[in-house]
Write a protein that holds these residues in place. Sequence first.
Motif, PDB file in Angstrom:
ATOM      1  N   ASN A 297     -73.351   3.357  60.140  1.00 35.18           N
ATOM      2  CA  ASN A 297     -74.174   2.601  61.094  1.00 35.18           C
ATOM      3  C   ASN A 297     -74.531   1.202  60.607  1.00 35.18           C
ATOM      4  OD1 ASN A 297     -74.141   4.735  62.832  1.00 35.18           O
ATOM      5  ND2 ASN A 297     -76.163   5.515  62.235  1.00 35.18           N
TER       6      ASN A 297
ATOM      7  N   ALA B  55     -73.669  -1.581  61.643  1.00 36.72           N
ATOM      8  CA  ALA B  55     -73.704  -2.616  62.686  1.00 36.72           C
ATOM      9  C   ALA B  55     -75.102  -2.969  63.173  1.00 36.72           C
ATOM     10  CB  ALA B  55     -72.839  -2.190  63.870  1.00 36.72           C
ATOM     11  N   ASN B  56     -76.101  -2.126  62.918  1.00 36.71           N
ATOM     12  CA  ASN B  56     -77.467  -2.444  63.345  1.00 36.71           C
ATOM     13  C   ASN B  56     -78.254  -3.179  62.280  1.00 36.71           C
ATOM     14  OD1 ASN B  56     -77.319  -1.373  65.876  1.00 36.71           O
ATOM     15  ND2 ASN B  56     -78.479   0.488  65.417  1.00 36.71           N
TER      16      ASN B  56
ATOM     17  N   SER C 121     -85.756  -1.567  66.223  1.00 39.59           N
ATOM     18  CA  SER C 121     -84.413  -1.093  66.593  1.00 39.59           C
ATOM     19  C   SER C 121     -83.336  -1.891  65.853  1.00 39.59           C
ATOM     20  CB  SER C 121     -84.207  -1.185  68.103  1.00 39.59           C
ATOM     21  OG  SER C 121     -83.971  -2.526  68.475  1.00 39.59           O
TER      22      SER C 121
HETATM   23  C1  LIG Z   1     -78.079   1.042  66.767  1.00 32.80           C
HETATM   24  O1  LIG Z   1     -79.351   1.383  67.223  1.00 32.80           O
HETATM   25  C2  LIG Z   1     -79.380   1.934  68.529  1.00 32.80           C
HETATM   26  C3  LIG Z   1     -80.828   2.085  68.948  1.00 32.80           C
HETATM   27  O2  LIG Z   1     -81.556   2.755  67.967  1.00 32.80           O
HETATM   28  C4  LIG Z   1     -78.640   3.240  68.507  1.00 32.80           C
HETATM   29  O3  LIG Z   1     -78.639   3.818  69.797  1.00 32.80           O
HETATM   30  C5  LIG Z   1     -77.240   2.979  68.055  1.00 32.80           C
HETATM   31  O4  LIG Z   1     -76.534   4.195  67.934  1.00 32.80           O
HETATM   32  C6  LIG Z   1     -77.212   2.269  66.720  1.00 32.80           C
HETATM   33  N1  LIG Z   1     -75.860   1.863  66.422  1.00 32.80           N
HETATM   34  C7  LIG Z   1     -75.342   1.943  65.229  1.00 32.80           C
HETATM   35  C8  LIG Z   1     -73.937   1.488  65.075  1.00 32.80           C
HETATM   36  O5  LIG Z   1     -75.989   2.364  64.280  1.00 32.80           O
END
Ligand SMILES: *[C@@H]1O[C@H](CO)[C@@H](O)[C@H](O)[C@H]1NC(C)=O
Length: 487
Positions: A66, A68-69, A100
């Motif tokens: 994850n 990318a966030n 977020s």
């Molecule tokens: C990024 O955060 C959103 C909202 O919390 C979530 O729905 C999404 O899966 C996340 N994406 C990644 C790539 O982690």
Amino acid sequence: MYTQHLILAALAVAASSPFSIAASTHQVPFLASPSASSSIPAGVGHFSEWSAATKAYFLEDIAKGNAANWTLVMGNEGGDLDSMASAFTWAYHLGHVDPSKPAIGLLQTPEDALDLRPENKLALENVKMSPGHQDLLTFDELPIPAAELAPLLRGIVLVDHPQPVADWENATILSIFDHHVDRDYAPHASPRIFLPTASCSTLVGRQMLNEVENLPEGEYHLPHELLELLLSAIAIDSKGLQSKVATPTDKFVASRLFRRSAWRDESMYDKMEDIADVLKDAKKDLDHLNVRDLLRRDWKGGIVETPEDKPDIHLGFASIPYSLSYQIGITPNQTTQNWFAIERNWTSEIHADATVALNSFKRYVGKDGEEVEEMWLGDEDEDEDEDEDELDEADVISPLKRKGRKIKERQIILVTRPDHRLSESLADSLFAHISEAIESSDVLNAKPWHGKATLGPRQMVWTHTVANGGRKLIRPIVDDAVEKWGL
Ligand SMILES: *[C@@H]1O[C@H](CO)[C@@H](O)[C@H](O)[C@H]1NC(C)=O
Ligand SMILES: *[C@@H]1O[C@H](CO)[C@@H](O)[C@H](O)[C@H]1NC(C)=O
Ligand SMILES: *[C@@H]1O[C@H](CO)[C@@H](O)[C@H](O)[C@H]1NC(C)=O
Ligand SMILES: *[C@@H]1O[C@H](CO)[C@@H](O)[C@H](O)[C@H]1NC(C)=O
């Protein structure tokens, strides 16, 4: 080396209600000695808890793919207090403004290099971070190598440096806060703030307060420890707001932060001066470091582009507050070549092709007539004590005439190595080219070191006495030479 004074007053305990700051009305000590804090529970601060939780979440989330966030907020690779305070503050701010889009501060130094800066250790203890820096993310703890992680992230924020170090070149630059020269990197970053303040923490603190005070949903909880970490960085960089390097912006932002800190019932200027003194003493406590530590303590390196027909090289600068004689004296065999063996060991690990070590120290004649040397932090320590002078022509003839006067000296050590990107002949050519640039500089007027006869091939040491002749002066001279190598 310095007197440790224990302050036995009780520490004020942070108020834990989410939207208030500590309600302490008595003086909050800034402990001068790490050992004095042994009775204080480790890592009890709100900021420490948040940092530890964020680090655990980051490591888990990256492992899940994850990235990318995430936003990484990073200071420069020297890893001084200003870089550290700026990075952790802005990450805390981003993570609270929009949870977020999580953010984490990154120290661009390995975990074991943190103790090379005793002032950082002390400042972290005073804001109740866990010992051993467990709640901070360091470079060697990244779950994926930086160059691979960079393009996967939402982006990075640069604090206290104007362009990313090479590993991060493929990351999106979201924002920049810096008090160095603007190199026009990432023109679309926002905020993109360049201002010549004493401390980058001033710029980060100002932006944070401006945003916090205008959040439509009201302020999030600003832990007093975070404010005090920023104030500590501003204090050490501005010499307690007393020095001429302290700009009106530093003073105004410090006063805004101070009003919200646990120190707010004290006089700001007195407190900032006290903190600066305590941190400065800690910073000078380097006598336990070996040559390898001294090389690593303040190392700034990176890939420098060379003309078309030459390989790009990894060039590194070490700033060391001791003379080469002192450093040779602490090598196991106390020989010049022993020093170079340690240098070779360290630079071969990090794959540097050329090293420029910049030594600064003071020399004077002591009471018993013996010549004495003293450590001097050079660019980081611009105090002009009354008994200290720059060397002038008369001193060159007879420095020892001026009994008791401290004379500031500097040395430049140059080494090039053939075992990474360079062949023997290219290493020779690069060495000759950089040497020529140093020797022909009118600004430096560099002279060969007295122990030149003990040097080997592709090793050189010069001495000079230019007042502001540290990395800020030498680096552009060497960078420029490398960029024009063979032209
Ligand atoms: C990024 O955060 C959103 C909202 O919390 C979530 O729905 C999404 O899966 C996340 N994406 C990644 C790539 O982690
Ligand atoms: C950045 O991307 C370019 C192009 O894909 C690549 O050649 C380069 O090696 C990357 N830089 C790093 C530090 O990985
Ligand atoms: C130090 O000297 C000893 C004895 O002469 C030698 O065996 C050793 O290799 C030297 N060490 C270094 C690091 O030069
Ligand atoms: C550096 O020195 C250490 C300890 O002596 C040794 O283990 C290591 O292999 C050396 N590294 C290099 C690259 O020579």
